[in-house]
Design a protein around this motif. Structure first.
Motif, PDB file in Angstrom:
ATOM      1  N   GLY A  71       0.840  -1.188   0.000  1.00 17.76           N
ATOM      2  CA  GLY A  71       0.000   0.000   0.000  1.00 17.76           C
ATOM      3  C   GLY A  71       0.876   1.239   0.000  1.00 17.76           C
ATOM      4  O   GLY A  71       2.057   1.174   0.351  1.00 17.76           O
ATOM      5  N   PRO A  72       0.316   2.373  -0.394  1.00 20.04           N
ATOM      6  CA  PRO A  72       1.099   3.607  -0.484  1.00 20.04           C
ATOM      7  C   PRO A  72       1.852   3.978   0.799  1.00 20.04           C
ATOM      8  O   PRO A  72       2.957   4.501   0.729  1.00 20.04           O
ATOM      9  CB  PRO A  72       0.065   4.671  -0.832  1.00 20.04           C
ATOM     10  N   SER A  73       1.308   3.676   1.964  1.00 15.62           N
ATOM     11  CA  SER A  73       1.983   4.061   3.209  1.00 15.62           C
ATOM     12  C   SER A  73       3.171   3.155   3.539  1.00 15.62           C
ATOM     13  O   SER A  73       3.935   3.455   4.454  1.00 15.62           O
ATOM     14  CB  SER A  73       1.003   4.091   4.378  1.00 15.62           C
ATOM     15  N   PHE A  74       3.324   2.045   2.796  1.00 20.00           N
ATOM     16  CA  PHE A  74       4.484   1.169   3.008  1.00 20.00           C
ATOM     17  C   PHE A  74       5.289   1.029   1.723  1.00 20.00           C
ATOM     18  O   PHE A  74       5.932   0.035   1.471  1.00 20.00           O
ATOM     19  CB  PHE A  74       4.059  -0.213   3.534  1.00 20.00           C
ATOM     20  N   ARG A  75       5.252   2.065   0.918  1.00 21.12           N
ATOM     21  CA  ARG A  75       6.031   2.090  -0.325  1.00 21.12           C
ATOM     22  C   ARG A  75       7.154   3.097  -0.128  1.00 21.12           C
ATOM     23  O   ARG A  75       6.901   4.262   0.156  1.00 21.12           O
ATOM     24  CB  ARG A  75       5.132   2.493  -1.491  1.00 21.12           C
ATOM     25  N   PHE A  76       8.395   2.658  -0.284  1.00 21.04           N
ATOM     26  CA  PHE A  76       9.556   3.507  -0.036  1.00 21.04           C
ATOM     27  C   PHE A  76      10.257   3.908  -1.329  1.00 21.04           C
ATOM     28  O   PHE A  76      11.472   4.060  -1.375  1.00 21.04           O
ATOM     29  CB  PHE A  76      10.502   2.826   0.957  1.00 21.04           C
ATOM     30  N   LEU A  77       9.450   4.082  -2.363  1.00 18.25           N
ATOM     31  CA  LEU A  77       9.907   4.547  -3.669  1.00 18.25           C
ATOM     32  C   LEU A  77       8.878   5.568  -4.140  1.00 18.25           C
ATOM     33  O   LEU A  77       7.703   5.245  -4.248  1.00 18.25           O
ATOM     34  CB  LEU A  77       9.970   3.396  -4.673  1.00 18.25           C
ATOM     35  N   ASP A  78       9.298   6.785  -4.387  1.00 17.34           N
ATOM     36  CA  ASP A  78       8.392   7.814  -4.894  1.00 17.34           C
ATOM     37  C   ASP A  78       8.458   7.938  -6.400  1.00 17.34           C
ATOM     38  O   ASP A  78       7.457   8.220  -7.052  1.00 17.34           O
ATOM     39  CB  ASP A  78       8.744   9.191  -4.309  1.00 17.34           C
TER      40      ASP A  78
ATOM     41  N   LEU B   4      11.580  10.529  -0.878  1.00 17.87           N
ATOM     42  CA  LEU B   4      11.710  11.674   0.016  1.00 17.87           C
ATOM     43  C   LEU B   4      11.216  11.267   1.395  1.00 17.87           C
ATOM     44  O   LEU B   4      10.057  10.848   1.540  1.00 17.87           O
ATOM     45  CB  LEU B   4      10.888  12.860  -0.492  1.00 17.87           C
ATOM     46  N   VAL B   5      12.071  11.380   2.396  1.00 19.65           N
ATOM     47  CA  VAL B   5      11.643  11.162   3.780  1.00 19.65           C
ATOM     48  C   VAL B   5      10.899  12.441   4.173  1.00 19.65           C
ATOM     49  O   VAL B   5      11.512  13.471   4.458  1.00 19.65           O
ATOM     50  CB  VAL B   5      12.846  10.891   4.720  1.00 19.65           C
ATOM     51  N   ARG B   6       9.569  12.368   4.142  1.00 22.45           N
ATOM     52  CA  ARG B   6       8.734  13.557   4.304  1.00 22.45           C
ATOM     53  C   ARG B   6       8.717  14.086   5.736  1.00 22.45           C
ATOM     54  O   ARG B   6       8.632  15.278   5.959  1.00 22.45           O
ATOM     55  CB  ARG B   6       7.305  13.257   3.856  1.00 22.45           C
ATOM     56  N   GLY B   7       8.713  13.159   6.683  1.00 20.90           N
ATOM     57  CA  GLY B   7       8.627  13.565   8.079  1.00 20.90           C
ATOM     58  C   GLY B   7       7.295  13.235   8.706  1.00 20.90           C
ATOM     59  O   GLY B   7       7.173  13.215   9.933  1.00 20.90           O
ATOM     60  N   ASP B   8       6.283  12.947   7.880  1.00 24.95           N
ATOM     61  CA  ASP B   8       4.965  12.605   8.424  1.00 24.95           C
ATOM     62  C   ASP B   8       4.702  11.099   8.422  1.00 24.95           C
ATOM     63  O   ASP B   8       3.620  10.653   8.793  1.00 24.95           O
ATOM     64  CB  ASP B   8       3.862  13.332   7.659  1.00 24.95           C
ATOM     65  N   GLU B   9       5.696  10.297   8.022  1.00 21.66           N
ATOM     66  CA  GLU B   9       5.520   8.844   8.018  1.00 21.66           C
ATOM     67  C   GLU B   9       5.268   8.349   9.437  1.00 21.66           C
ATOM     68  O   GLU B   9       5.907   8.813  10.390  1.00 21.66           O
ATOM     69  CB  GLU B   9       6.767   8.145   7.452  1.00 21.66           C
ATOM     70  N   GLY B  10       4.350   7.405   9.579  1.00 15.30           N
ATOM     71  CA  GLY B  10       3.975   6.891  10.892  1.00 15.30           C
ATOM     72  C   GLY B  10       5.129   6.327  11.695  1.00 15.30           C
ATOM     73  O   GLY B  10       5.192   6.495  12.916  1.00 15.30           O
ATOM     74  N   PHE B  11       6.070   5.671  11.040  1.00 17.05           N
ATOM     75  CA  PHE B  11       7.181   5.048  11.773  1.00 17.05           C
ATOM     76  C   PHE B  11       8.106   6.077  12.401  1.00 17.05           C
ATOM     77  O   PHE B  11       8.830   5.777  13.341  1.00 17.05           O
ATOM     78  CB  PHE B  11       7.979   4.092  10.872  1.00 17.05           C
ATOM     79  N   LEU B  12       8.109   7.303  11.901  1.00 15.40           N
ATOM     80  CA  LEU B  12       9.009   8.317  12.448  1.00 15.40           C
ATOM     81  C   LEU B  12       8.569   8.815  13.825  1.00 15.40           C
ATOM     82  O   LEU B  12       9.401   9.279  14.602  1.00 15.40           O
ATOM     83  CB  LEU B  12       9.137   9.506  11.496  1.00 15.40           C
TER      84      LEU B  12
ATOM     85  N   HIS C  39      10.341   6.511  16.184  1.00 18.43           N
ATOM     86  CA  HIS C  39      11.733   6.131  15.859  1.00 18.43           C
ATOM     87  C   HIS C  39      12.532   7.366  15.481  1.00 18.43           C
ATOM     88  O   HIS C  39      12.781   7.589  14.303  1.00 18.43           O
ATOM     89  CB  HIS C  39      11.738   5.134  14.711  1.00 18.43           C
ATOM     90  N   PHE C  40      12.948   8.169  16.245  1.00 16.41           N
ATOM     91  CA  PHE C  40      12.866   8.241  17.701  1.00 16.41           C
ATOM     92  C   PHE C  40      12.230   9.589  18.053  1.00 16.41           C
ATOM     93  O   PHE C  40      12.530  10.573  17.382  1.00 16.41           O
ATOM     94  CB  PHE C  40      14.259   8.144  18.314  1.00 16.41           C
ATOM     95  N   PRO C  41      11.393   9.653  19.108  1.00 15.41           N
ATOM     96  CA  PRO C  41      10.750  10.921  19.464  1.00 15.41           C
ATOM     97  C   PRO C  41      11.797  12.025  19.675  1.00 15.41           C
ATOM     98  O   PRO C  41      12.766  11.850  20.389  1.00 15.41           O
ATOM     99  CB  PRO C  41      10.012  10.595  20.768  1.00 15.41           C
ATOM    100  N   GLY C  42      11.600  13.130  18.994  1.00 14.77           N
ATOM    101  CA  GLY C  42      12.524  14.251  19.105  1.00 14.77           C
ATOM    102  C   GLY C  42      13.736  14.156  18.199  1.00 14.77           C
ATOM    103  O   GLY C  42      14.457  15.138  18.018  1.00 14.77           O
ATOM    104  N   ASN C  43      13.993  12.975  17.638  1.00 10.48           N
ATOM    105  CA  ASN C  43      15.133  12.764  16.751  1.00 10.48           C
ATOM    106  C   ASN C  43      14.755  11.714  15.698  1.00 10.48           C
ATOM    107  O   ASN C  43      15.337  10.640  15.636  1.00 10.48           O
ATOM    108  CB  ASN C  43      16.360  12.309  17.559  1.00 10.48           C
ATOM    109  N   PRO C  44      13.750  12.023  14.855  1.00  8.75           N
ATOM    110  CA  PRO C  44      13.231  11.005  13.936  1.00  8.75           C
ATOM    111  C   PRO C  44      14.249  10.594  12.879  1.00  8.75           C
ATOM    112  O   PRO C  44      14.958  11.436  12.320  1.00  8.75           O
ATOM    113  CB  PRO C  44      12.016  11.690  13.301  1.00  8.75           C
TER     114      PRO C  44
END
Length: 138
Positions: free
Chosen positions: A11-18, A34-42, A45-50
């Motif tokens: 699914g789009p939320s688990f696709r790491f190719l733009d 692009l590591v957008r910053g709004d990905e759920g895993f961030l 991983h890690f709070p304050g230092n994604p």
């Protein structure tokens, strides 16, 4: 080439190719993410230092490898990871360059070598094995 991205089973939320940059089916490809910053895993991983987990950098290699091998194999699964190295971290705002190249195949197995680079150099490399069904061999 964007149609090839849609061929991934993720699914789009688990696709790491733009964006596919190059694609030579059956041989190799390159892509960007692009590591957008709004990905759920961030968030954790890690709070304050994604930062993007290293295992997801390797997943990006596997996903790109999956695009390279299609349509020769279908129903692809990641079945092995060897020689994996995580050498750096990807953080929000980084544009990642992913590369995957087929090293060899045998029946429904294919060996991919790949790497992920960020703005400051190599972040990860790995050899991944994908398995799948050979169309027409039902």
């Amino acid at each position: 080439m964007q149609v090839a991205l849609q061929s991934l089973p993720h699914g789009p939320s688990f696709r790491f190719l733009d964006e596919l940059v190059t694609l030579e089916p059956g041989k190799e490809a390159s892509a960007r993410y692009l590591v957008r910053g709004d990905e759920g895993f961030l968030a954790a991983h890690f709070p304050g230092n994604p930062m993007m987990p290293g295992v997801l950098l390797i997943e990006a290699i596997a996903q790109l490898g999956g695009i390279v091998v299609q349509p020769a194999l279908t129903e692809l699964r990641l079945t092995g990871v060897r020689a994996a190295k995580v050498l750096g971290a990807a953080v929000p705002g980084d544009v990642l360059e992913i590369r995957a190249k087929i090293e060899g195949s045998l029946g429904g197995l294919v060996q991919i070598e790949g790497d992920v680079s960020g703005p400051h150099g190599l972040l990860a490399s790995a050899k991944v094995t994908l398995s799948g069904a050979v169309p027409g061999n039902g």
